[in-house]
Write a protein that holds these residues in place. Structure first.
Motif, PDB file in Angstrom:
ATOM      1  N   ARG A 117       0.746  -1.197   0.037  1.00 19.25           N
ATOM      2  CA  ARG A 117      -0.007  -0.037  -0.045  1.00 19.25           C
ATOM      3  C   ARG A 117       0.813   1.199  -0.193  1.00 19.25           C
ATOM      4  NH1 ARG A 117      -5.410  -0.524   1.053  1.00 19.25           N
ATOM      5  NH2 ARG A 117      -5.536   1.634   1.485  1.00 19.25           N
ATOM      6  N   LYS A 118       1.877   1.349   0.743  1.00 19.15           N
ATOM      7  CA  LYS A 118       2.848   2.506   0.817  1.00 19.15           C
ATOM      8  C   LYS A 118       3.462   2.530  -0.494  1.00 19.15           C
ATOM      9  CE  LYS A 118       6.869   4.327   3.246  1.00 19.15           C
ATOM     10  NZ  LYS A 118       7.668   4.033   4.631  1.00 19.15           N
ATOM     11  N   SER A 119       4.041   1.569  -1.252  1.00 20.31           N
ATOM     12  CA  SER A 119       4.700   1.506  -2.326  1.00 20.31           C
ATOM     13  C   SER A 119       3.889   2.012  -3.392  1.00 20.31           C
ATOM     14  CB  SER A 119       5.213   0.203  -2.679  1.00 20.31           C
ATOM     15  OG  SER A 119       4.509  -0.714  -2.990  1.00 20.31           O
ATOM     16  N   HIS A 120       2.477   1.802  -3.455  1.00 20.18           N
ATOM     17  CA  HIS A 120       1.559   2.231  -4.275  1.00 20.18           C
ATOM     18  C   HIS A 120       0.965   3.485  -4.037  1.00 20.18           C
ATOM     19  CE1 HIS A 120       1.678  -1.489  -6.778  1.00 20.18           C
ATOM     20  NE2 HIS A 120       1.225  -2.206  -5.911  1.00 20.18           N
ATOM     21  N   GLY A 121       1.338   4.234  -2.976  1.00 16.76           N
ATOM     22  CA  GLY A 121       0.859   5.727  -2.632  1.00 16.76           C
ATOM     23  C   GLY A 121      -0.595   5.383  -2.282  1.00 16.76           C
ATOM     24  N   LEU A 122      -1.172   4.622  -1.959  1.00 21.69           N
ATOM     25  CA  LEU A 122      -2.858   3.995  -1.552  1.00 21.69           C
ATOM     26  C   LEU A 122      -3.127   5.206  -0.600  1.00 21.69           C
ATOM     27  CD1 LEU A 122      -3.396   0.491  -1.922  1.00 21.69           C
ATOM     28  CD2 LEU A 122      -3.456   2.185  -3.753  1.00 21.69           C
ATOM     29  N   PHE A 123      -4.413   5.833  -0.585  1.00 16.17           N
ATOM     30  CA  PHE A 123      -4.947   6.349   0.310  1.00 16.17           C
ATOM     31  C   PHE A 123      -5.637   5.435   1.243  1.00 16.17           C
ATOM     32  CE2 PHE A 123      -3.980   9.537  -2.590  1.00 16.17           C
ATOM     33  CZ  PHE A 123      -4.399  10.978  -2.121  1.00 16.17           C
ATOM     34  N   PRO A 124      -6.101   5.731   2.374  1.00 16.35           N
ATOM     35  CA  PRO A 124      -6.353   4.593   3.385  1.00 16.35           C
ATOM     36  C   PRO A 124      -7.821   3.944   2.772  1.00 16.35           C
ATOM     37  CG  PRO A 124      -5.804   6.531   4.594  1.00 16.35           C
ATOM     38  CD  PRO A 124      -5.666   6.951   3.205  1.00 16.35           C
ATOM     39  N   GLY A 125      -7.802   2.875   3.394  1.00 14.79           N
ATOM     40  CA  GLY A 125      -9.070   1.849   3.247  1.00 14.79           C
ATOM     41  C   GLY A 125      -9.489   1.524   1.546  1.00 14.79           C
ATOM     42  N   TRP A 126     -10.559   1.021   1.299  1.00 15.62           N
ATOM     43  CA  TRP A 126     -11.092   0.727   0.019  1.00 15.62           C
ATOM     44  C   TRP A 126     -12.561   0.924   0.152  1.00 15.62           C
ATOM     45  CZ3 TRP A 126     -13.125  -4.646  -1.579  1.00 15.62           C
ATOM     46  CH2 TRP A 126     -13.416  -4.665  -2.795  1.00 15.62           C
ATOM     47  N   PRO A 127     -13.017   2.223  -0.714  1.00 11.20           N
ATOM     48  CA  PRO A 127     -14.142   2.609  -0.432  1.00 11.20           C
ATOM     49  C   PRO A 127     -15.218   1.897  -1.326  1.00 11.20           C
ATOM     50  CG  PRO A 127     -12.742   3.965  -1.976  1.00 11.20           C
ATOM     51  CD  PRO A 127     -11.767   2.937  -1.319  1.00 11.20           C
ATOM     52  N   LEU A 128     -14.893   1.113  -2.243  1.00 11.15           N
ATOM     53  CA  LEU A 128     -15.814   0.450  -3.391  1.00 11.15           C
ATOM     54  C   LEU A 128     -17.067  -0.385  -2.433  1.00 11.15           C
ATOM     55  CD1 LEU A 128     -16.568  -0.201  -6.233  1.00 11.15           C
ATOM     56  CD2 LEU A 128     -15.343  -2.450  -5.790  1.00 11.15           C
ATOM     57  N   LEU A 129     -17.127  -1.166  -1.454  1.00  9.20           N
ATOM     58  CA  LEU A 129     -18.040  -1.633  -1.018  1.00  9.20           C
ATOM     59  C   LEU A 129     -18.922  -0.717  -0.212  1.00  9.20           C
ATOM     60  CD1 LEU A 129     -16.594  -5.135  -0.073  1.00  9.20           C
ATOM     61  CD2 LEU A 129     -17.571  -4.619  -1.840  1.00  9.20           C
ATOM     62  N   ASP A 130     -18.480   0.114   0.457  1.00 11.38           N
ATOM     63  CA  ASP A 130     -19.081   1.141   1.069  1.00 11.38           C
ATOM     64  C   ASP A 130     -19.835   1.982   0.242  1.00 11.38           C
ATOM     65  OD1 ASP A 130     -18.208   0.273   3.757  1.00 11.38           O
ATOM     66  OD2 ASP A 130     -16.583   1.814   3.868  1.00 11.38           O
ATOM     67  N   GLU A 131     -19.352   2.156  -1.005  1.00 12.20           N
ATOM     68  CA  GLU A 131     -20.188   3.042  -1.903  1.00 12.20           C
ATOM     69  C   GLU A 131     -21.398   2.248  -2.559  1.00 12.20           C
ATOM     70  OE1 GLU A 131     -17.999   5.645  -4.470  1.00 12.20           O
ATOM     71  OE2 GLU A 131     -16.600   6.315  -2.821  1.00 12.20           O
ATOM     72  N   LEU A 132     -21.056   1.064  -2.805  1.00 12.21           N
ATOM     73  CA  LEU A 132     -22.105   0.247  -3.285  1.00 12.21           C
ATOM     74  C   LEU A 132     -23.134   0.204  -2.260  1.00 12.21           C
ATOM     75  CD1 LEU A 132     -19.940  -2.631  -5.000  1.00 12.21           C
ATOM     76  CD2 LEU A 132     -21.271  -0.900  -5.888  1.00 12.21           C
ATOM     77  N   SER A 133     -22.722  -0.016  -1.022  1.00 12.46           N
ATOM     78  CA  SER A 133     -23.874  -0.126   0.021  1.00 12.46           C
ATOM     79  C   SER A 133     -24.727   1.144   0.190  1.00 12.46           C
ATOM     80  CB  SER A 133     -23.286  -0.395   1.318  1.00 12.46           C
ATOM     81  OG  SER A 133     -24.142  -0.477   2.400  1.00 12.46           O
ATOM     82  N   ALA A 134     -23.910   2.312  -0.014  1.00 12.99           N
ATOM     83  CA  ALA A 134     -24.601   3.409   0.230  1.00 12.99           C
ATOM     84  C   ALA A 134     -25.679   3.773  -1.060  1.00 12.99           C
ATOM     85  CB  ALA A 134     -23.748   4.826  -0.002  1.00 12.99           C
ATOM     86  N   LEU A 135     -25.563   2.950  -2.184  1.00  9.74           N
ATOM     87  CA  LEU A 135     -26.465   2.998  -3.206  1.00  9.74           C
ATOM     88  C   LEU A 135     -27.425   1.900  -3.193  1.00  9.74           C
ATOM     89  CD1 LEU A 135     -23.847   3.297  -6.240  1.00  9.74           C
ATOM     90  CD2 LEU A 135     -25.573   5.281  -5.491  1.00  9.74           C
TER      91      LEU A 135
END
Length: 280
Positions: free
Chosen positions: A76-94
């Motif tokens: 995650r650090k080497s790819h410069g990822l922002f915290p978390g993985w928002p996909l499932l939360d955003e699907l749930s919000a829909l």
């Protein structure tokens, strides 16, 4: 949300990351690209992983999955990822659960597009969407699973081999219909089996470009990434897709663009492409 005929289309985030600007813009000199995409002192630029959820009365189709939740802290650090993985939360919000997704179309199998296709549960790596058919181009699968470093070195097998093991893999070819109104277009270019996704209904349309057009800045004819295996093919197919979108007033998805995830394309009288951020 936009309406494409009978399809409701939502852009959902598969994550955000920092990426080297020189790799993103390939042979374009930094003195030029930094005018449209400023970098930090380490030459990094922030990017999105824009995925698409398309729904009608019959189907719930996800296009690409972002980086997923399996990566180690070091990766995650080497790819410069922002915290978390928002996909499932955003699907749930829909109002969409993983079980409701019936098709997952993967533009290609690089980690930032297919990493979320599988998840680690109690030590086992299994498909994230248990009821879905995962759609992968046949050439892409052959290259990713070839075992040849020259072909498979850019892939992470845990992102896709469990799909086959679970019996949820569907290999497809150019111009194959996934469900009525959605078909895949094998573009090549970025990878040999890279595919774009076309959604059409009632005279309306949308093209998910994948990494043929990672950001709206890549609307310029010669701007491509350093990762493209066949640079000439990327340029050729990009022009074909942009011409088609402009002539039909179809929207396009820029899958790594933080500021303009979706737009339409207008064709200038001198045949220079212009980005239109307003969806008409």
């Amino acid at each position: 949300m936009i309406q494409v005929g009978k399809w409701r289309v939502d852009i959902v985030s598969g994550g955000r990351f920092l990426h080297d600007g020189g790799v993103l813009f390939g042979i374009v000199p930094k003195s030029i690209w930094q005018n449209v995409q400023p970098a930090d002192d380490q030459n990094l630029v922030p990017l999105a992983m824009n995925c698409v959820l398309a729904r009608n009365d019959t189907h719930c189709v996800l296009i690409d999955t972002g980086h997923g939740s399996k990566l180690s802290p070091l990766d995650r650090k080497s790819h410069g990822l922002f915290p978390g993985w928002p996909l499932l939360d955003e699907l749930s919000a829909l109002g969409v659960s993983p079980e409701q997704v019936d098709h997952v179309v993967l533009s290609h199998l690089h980690w930032d597009h297919s990493g979320g296709a599988t998840s680690k549960v109690n030590g086992a790596v299994i498909p994230t969407f248990p009821s879905a058919q995962f759609v992968v181009n046949r050439q892409e699968w052959a290259d990713a699973t070839s075992g040849q470093v020259e072909r498979s070195g850019g892939y992470v097998s845990a992102d896709f081999l469990p799909l086959e093991e679970a019996g949820q893999l569907r290999l497809v070819d150019h111009l194959e219909e996934i469900v009525p109104g959605i078909q895949v277009l094998q573009t090549g270019g970025h990878t040999l089996g890279h595919q774009a996704v076309l959604i059409e209904s009632n005279g309306k349309g949308l093209i998910y470009l994948g990494d043929i057009g990672p950001t709206s800045h890549h609307i310029r004819k010669l701007w491509c990434t350093s990762y493209d295996l066949d640079l000439i093919r990327t340029r050729e197919v990009k022009k074909q897709l942009f011409d088609f979108a402009a002539q039909n007033s179809y929207s396009v998805i820029w899958n790594h663009d933080l500021d303009i995830p979706i737009s339409q394309i207008a064709l200038h009288p001198k045949r220079e492409y212009l980005v239109q951020t307003e969806i008409l």
